[in-house]
Design an enzyme around this catalytic site. Sequence first.
Site, PDB file in Angstrom:
ATOM      1  N   SER A  11       0.836  -1.203   0.000  1.00  0.00           N
ATOM      2  CA  SER A  11       0.000   0.000   0.000  1.00  0.00           C
ATOM      3  C   SER A  11       0.874   1.257   0.000  1.00  0.00           C
ATOM      4  O   SER A  11       0.414   2.324  -0.375  1.00  0.00           O
ATOM      5  CB  SER A  11      -0.892  -0.009   1.239  1.00  0.00           C
ATOM      6  OG  SER A  11      -0.099  -0.137   2.404  1.00  0.00           O
ATOM      7  N   CYS A  73       2.121  -6.481   1.442  1.00  0.00           N
ATOM      8  CA  CYS A  73       1.220  -5.821   2.382  1.00  0.00           C
ATOM      9  C   CYS A  73       0.301  -6.861   3.040  1.00  0.00           C
ATOM     10  O   CYS A  73      -0.368  -7.643   2.351  1.00  0.00           O
ATOM     11  CB  CYS A  73       0.382  -4.830   1.580  1.00  0.00           C
ATOM     12  SG  CYS A  73      -0.875  -3.970   2.515  1.00  0.00           S
ATOM     13  N   THR A  75      -2.460  -6.295   4.725  1.00  0.00           N
ATOM     14  CA  THR A  75      -3.870  -5.988   4.505  1.00  0.00           C
ATOM     15  C   THR A  75      -4.300  -6.465   3.119  1.00  0.00           C
ATOM     16  O   THR A  75      -5.379  -7.050   2.957  1.00  0.00           O
ATOM     17  CB  THR A  75      -4.118  -4.476   4.685  1.00  0.00           C
ATOM     18  OG1 THR A  75      -3.531  -4.057   5.923  1.00  0.00           O
ATOM     19  CG2 THR A  75      -5.582  -4.150   4.699  1.00  0.00           C
ATOM     20  N   CYS A 192       2.158  -6.686  10.247  1.00  0.00           N
ATOM     21  CA  CYS A 192       2.018  -5.466   9.458  1.00  0.00           C
ATOM     22  C   CYS A 192       3.418  -5.019   9.067  1.00  0.00           C
ATOM     23  O   CYS A 192       4.355  -5.119   9.873  1.00  0.00           O
ATOM     24  CB  CYS A 192       1.319  -4.384  10.294  1.00  0.00           C
ATOM     25  SG  CYS A 192       1.331  -2.750   9.510  1.00  0.00           S
ATOM     26  N   HIS A 194       4.834  -2.295   8.852  1.00  0.00           N
ATOM     27  CA  HIS A 194       5.462  -1.180   9.576  1.00  0.00           C
ATOM     28  C   HIS A 194       5.983  -1.562  10.963  1.00  0.00           C
ATOM     29  O   HIS A 194       6.796  -0.855  11.534  1.00  0.00           O
ATOM     30  CB  HIS A 194       4.442  -0.053   9.777  1.00  0.00           C
ATOM     31  CG  HIS A 194       4.108   0.701   8.534  1.00  0.00           C
ATOM     32  ND1 HIS A 194       3.719   0.082   7.374  1.00  0.00           N
ATOM     33  CD2 HIS A 194       4.107   2.031   8.280  1.00  0.00           C
ATOM     34  CE1 HIS A 194       3.477   1.003   6.459  1.00  0.00           C
ATOM     35  NE2 HIS A 194       3.702   2.187   6.971  1.00  0.00           N
TER      36      HIS A 194
END
Length: 272
Positions: A11, A73, A75, A192, A194
Site C-alpha cells: 500500500s 502488504c 492488509t 504489518c 510497519h
Amino acid sequence: MEYRPIGIFDSGFGGLTVLKEIEQALPQYDYLYFGDNARAPYGSRSFETVYAYTLEAVQWLFNRGCPLVILACNTASAKALRTIQQKDLARIAPERRVLGVIRPVTEMVGKMTRSRHIGILATAGTVASQSYVIETNKYFPDVTVVQEACPMWVPLVENNEFAGNGADYFVRHHINRLLGADPLVDTVVLGCTHYPLLEKKISRYLSAGIAVISQGAIVAQSLADYLLRHAEIAERCTTQGRRDFYSSETAEVFERSAILFYGRPIHCRQKS
Ligand code: DGL
C-alpha cells in the site's frame, strides 16, 4: 535486454521492509516495487476497496512484465490474495503467480509455539479479515490465535515517531490488551509491514520468553523455497540484480520517507 522482474506490491512504504529481506536472500533477481502511497493506508479500508486497488496494482505489475508478484502488504494479502488467486488469475494471466505474506508466517509460527497460543498484531483490516486465524488453523487446528488491531501504529511509524516517548503509550496499550485477552501467548507476530520499526518497544512491553516474529526474513525464505520448487516460474524471472521503484505518489514524497523502511536512499518514479 529482457526484463521480467519479481513484482513487490505494498500500500505504500512498508513493503520495503519485506523487499530488504528478500533482496538479501535472493540478490540476483530483478525487483520492481510499487507502493500505492497516494491511496494508503489500506488498513482501515473496506474489503471491496482493498481488493479493487490490489487487483489494479497486480495488473499493472503484470503489464510491466512481472511473472510473479508478492503482496508484501498484510492488509492486501488478507483481503485480496485469495480472490485474485482463485478467481482473477485464470482470467487475466493463468501462467503468472501472486503470493502473499500471511501463509509463510503462519506455517512458521505454528511450528514454533510451545504453549500453542499465538498473538497477532496487525491493522484493523487484517484483523477483521480473520486471515491469520484461518491460515493458522488450517495447518494447526490446535493453536489458539488471539488478535489485536493497532490502528495508531502505522501513523506513528510514518510520522517518524516510532522511537519517541509518545509511541510507548500506544505500544503498551495494545500489548496489554493482547496479553489480557490470552496470557498464555508465547509467540507474537508483527502482522504489518510497519511494525518491525516498533520492534524494540514491542519487546520491551512483552515478558521475557515471548518470541516476537517479524515477517521479512520468513517471507524471503519462503520465496526462495518457492522458486526452487517452481522452476517454471523461476526461469521466467530475470536476474540482472536490477531494482526499480514506483509510487502512485510523487517521487519526492516516496523518496523522503522510503529511507526509514529501506535503510538507504531510493530513486523512485511516479506511476503514470
Ligand atoms: N502495509 C500495510 C500492512 O502491512 C500497513 C499500511 C496500511 O495500512 O496501508 O498491513
